[in-house]
Every structure is written in C-alpha cells, then in structure tokens.
Design a protein around this motif. Structure first.
Motif, short mmCIF file in Angstrom:
data_model
loop_
_atom_site.label_atom_id
_atom_site.label_comp_id
_atom_site.label_asym_id
_atom_site.label_seq_id
_atom_site.Cartn_x
_atom_site.Cartn_y
_atom_site.Cartn_z
N GLY A 1 1.73 -8.04 9.23
CA GLY A 1 2.67 -8.48 8.18
C GLY A 1 3.94 -8.14 8.11
O GLY A 1 4.66 -7.23 8.80
N PRO A 2 4.77 -8.43 7.13
CA PRO A 2 6.16 -8.16 6.71
C PRO A 2 6.65 -6.79 6.66
O PRO A 2 6.02 -5.97 6.20
N ASN A 3 7.67 -6.48 7.52
CA ASN A 3 8.41 -5.06 7.66
C ASN A 3 7.81 -4.14 8.37
O ASN A 3 8.30 -2.95 8.79
N MET B 1 9.58 -2.55 11.17
CA MET B 1 10.45 -1.39 10.88
C MET B 1 9.89 0.12 10.97
O MET B 1 10.33 1.05 10.88
N LEU B 2 8.87 0.04 11.34
CA LEU B 2 7.85 1.28 11.55
C LEU B 2 8.29 2.28 12.42
O LEU B 2 8.82 1.75 13.45
N GLY B 3 8.47 3.55 12.06
CA GLY B 3 9.15 4.27 13.07
C GLY B 3 10.50 4.50 12.90
O GLY B 3 11.13 5.38 13.39
N ARG C 1 12.18 3.65 9.77
CA ARG C 1 12.75 3.88 8.14
C ARG C 1 11.32 4.39 7.30
O ARG C 1 10.16 4.35 7.93
N GLU C 2 11.65 5.17 6.41
CA GLU C 2 10.39 5.86 5.67
C GLU C 2 9.36 6.44 6.42
O GLU C 2 8.09 6.07 6.23
N PRO C 3 9.58 7.37 7.36
CA PRO C 3 8.69 8.20 8.20
C PRO C 3 7.69 8.90 7.24
O PRO C 3 6.64 9.23 7.54
N ILE D 1 6.18 8.04 4.56
CA ILE D 1 5.01 7.34 4.09
C ILE D 1 4.33 6.66 5.29
O ILE D 1 3.05 6.89 5.26
N TYR D 2 4.95 6.19 6.24
CA TYR D 2 4.37 5.24 7.36
C TYR D 2 4.37 6.18 8.77
O TYR D 2 3.62 5.65 9.49
N GLY D 3 5.03 7.16 8.77
CA GLY D 3 4.97 7.96 10.15
C GLY D 3 5.92 7.57 10.97
O GLY D 3 6.76 6.49 10.71
N PRO E 1 -1.99 -6.95 6.67
CA PRO E 1 -0.96 -8.15 6.05
C PRO E 1 0.00 -7.63 5.34
O PRO E 1 0.92 -8.26 4.97
N ALA E 2 0.37 -6.26 5.33
CA ALA E 2 1.27 -5.54 4.61
C ALA E 2 1.40 -6.17 3.27
O ALA E 2 0.41 -6.26 2.52
N ALA E 3 2.58 -6.28 2.77
CA ALA E 3 3.01 -6.64 1.25
C ALA E 3 2.14 -8.01 0.99
O ALA E 3 1.68 -8.25 -0.31
N TYR E 4 2.00 -8.90 2.02
CA TYR E 4 1.22 -10.06 1.59
C TYR E 4 -0.32 -9.90 1.25
O TYR E 4 -1.20 -10.59 0.61
N ALA F 1 -4.29 4.93 -3.36
CA ALA F 1 -3.86 6.15 -3.73
C ALA F 1 -2.15 6.01 -4.26
O ALA F 1 -1.43 7.10 -4.43
N ARG F 2 -1.88 4.77 -4.14
CA ARG F 2 -0.29 4.40 -4.19
C ARG F 2 -0.22 3.62 -5.49
O ARG F 2 -0.95 3.71 -6.53
N GLU F 3 0.87 2.99 -5.51
CA GLU F 3 0.98 2.21 -6.98
C GLU F 3 0.04 1.38 -7.26
O GLU F 3 -0.47 0.69 -6.26
O1 CA2 Z 1 -0.44 0.93 4.51
C1 CA2 Z 1 0.09 -0.10 4.84
O2 CA2 Z 1 -0.24 -0.24 6.20
C2 CA2 Z 1 0.45 -1.27 4.30
O3 CA2 Z 1 -0.02 -2.50 4.47
C3 CA2 Z 1 1.99 -1.30 4.53
C4 CA2 Z 1 2.83 -2.30 3.77
C5 CA2 Z 1 2.62 -2.21 2.24
O4 CA2 Z 1 3.27 -3.17 1.45
C6 CA2 Z 1 1.17 -2.13 1.76
O5 CA2 Z 1 0.92 -1.88 0.61
C7 CA2 Z 1 0.55 -1.27 2.57
C8 CA2 Z 1 4.41 -2.01 3.98
C9 CA2 Z 1 4.98 -2.04 5.54
C10 CA2 Z 1 6.23 -1.85 5.55
O6 CA2 Z 1 6.39 -0.93 6.43
C11 CA2 Z 1 7.63 -0.26 6.55
C12 CA2 Z 1 7.90 0.48 7.47
C13 CA2 Z 1 8.95 1.16 7.51
C14 CA2 Z 1 10.03 1.08 6.55
C15 CA2 Z 1 9.83 0.37 5.66
C16 CA2 Z 1 8.74 -0.56 5.35
#
Ligand code: CA2
Length: 146
Positions: A10-12, A15-17, A19-21, A23-25, A76-79, A107-109
């Motif tokens: 899903g959305p965003n 952007m993995l890798g 931005r925001e490493p 949180i998402y590595g 599905p990411a944010a969806y 463990a998040r919001e």
């Molecule tokens: O932990 C996950 O895989 C999520 O599905 C990721 C979503 C988040 O909204 C879910 O709550 C959990 C966000 C994906 C956005 O990924 C980004 C990666 C790099 C920079 C910004 C966003």
C-alpha cells in the motif's frame, strides 16, 4: 501451472529505505521484491509483486487475485487502519490472505492498533521487518497445501 501469489503493498511503501529508516529500516521495496522472488523460486510459486499509493488499485488487484485464484500477501500500509473498501473487496473475493506489517503496529500509536483487514486474514505477521514477507510467503504455501 504454478500457484500465483500476489504480494500487494500500500501507500508510501515505495519510500522504504529512502525516508524514516529509524522506523522502517534501510531496505528498499525493490530489495523486498528481490527477496520475495528468490523465495518464490525456492517454493515453486509465481510471484506477482505490486505497490500503489491508490486505494482503488489495491481493490482492483484483490479482485484480480480472486478471479485468478491467487493467494495474497498484503501490506496495506495506512489503508490497514482506514479502508472499508479494501475490507469489502477481500471479503467479496474470498481470497486466502495473509496480512504483513514491517513494524509492530500494536507497539505504536493507538490509531494503528485496529486493522480492517485482520478479521479476514488467515494470519497476521507484524514486527519482524522484511523477514515478515518471507514468513508470510511460507505460511501461504503451507495453507495452500493443506
Ligand atoms: O509497519 C508497516 O508495515 C505499516 O504497514 C507501514 C505503514 C503504516 O501506516 C502502518 O501503520 C504499518 C506506513 C508505510 C509508509 O512507509 C514509509 C516508508 C518510508 C518513509 C515513509 C513512509
């Protein structure tokens, strides 16, 4: 014919890798795709790997998976937390589906604690980063062979 597995993102997640490493590595979505394709090869399945920032694309791809009798691994990411359309599509297509998240959404919001997908999934994997995709693929293959 090989069993198809749709891996939908899903959305965003594009952007993995980048931005925001923290949180998402540091792994990119292309890296995840390569990992899944390698695992798919090992498991003898055909991988269809897609990402979209648009809810309707995900709905259409779920419908396509249903028509093709494909299994679905979906982040599905944010969806996850908002989409009744995705919930309805999964229910209507009655696909065998595993939900995956890179982070531990519990463990998040608090707004990430509810998923519109989980009640329709065979199982949910979260908090194991990229490894969760490989775990999900293996789980789907096992389910398909039962
Ligand atoms: O932990 C996950 O895989 C999520 O599905 C990721 C979503 C988040 O909204 C879910 O709550 C959990 C966000 C994906 C956005 O990924 C980004 C990666 C790099 C920079 C910004 C966003």
């Amino acid at each position: 014919m090989k069993q198809q597995i749709f891996i939908l993102n899903g959305p965003n997640l594009n952007m993995l890798g980048k931005r925001e490493p923290g949180i998402y590595g540091a792994t990119t979505l292309s890296d995840i795709e390569a990992l899944c394709r390698a695992e798919g090869e090992n498991l003898g399945v055909e991988i269809v790997f897609r990402q979209s920032n648009h809810e309707g694309d995900l709905v259409s791809w779920i419908q396509e998976a249903g028509e093709r009798q494909a299994l679905v691994l979906i982040n599905p990411a944010a969806y996850t937390h908002t989409s009744i359309a995705l919930h309805d599509a999964i229910r209507a297509a009655s696909v065998t589906l595993v939900e995956v998240h890179l982070s531990n959404i519990h463990a998040r919001e608090s707004f990430r604690h509810h998923s519109y997908v989980s009640s329709l999934a065979k199982g949910v994997i979260c908090g194991f980063g990229v490894d969760g995709y490989v775990m999900g693929l293996r789980a789907l293959i096992k389910l398909a062979s039962q």
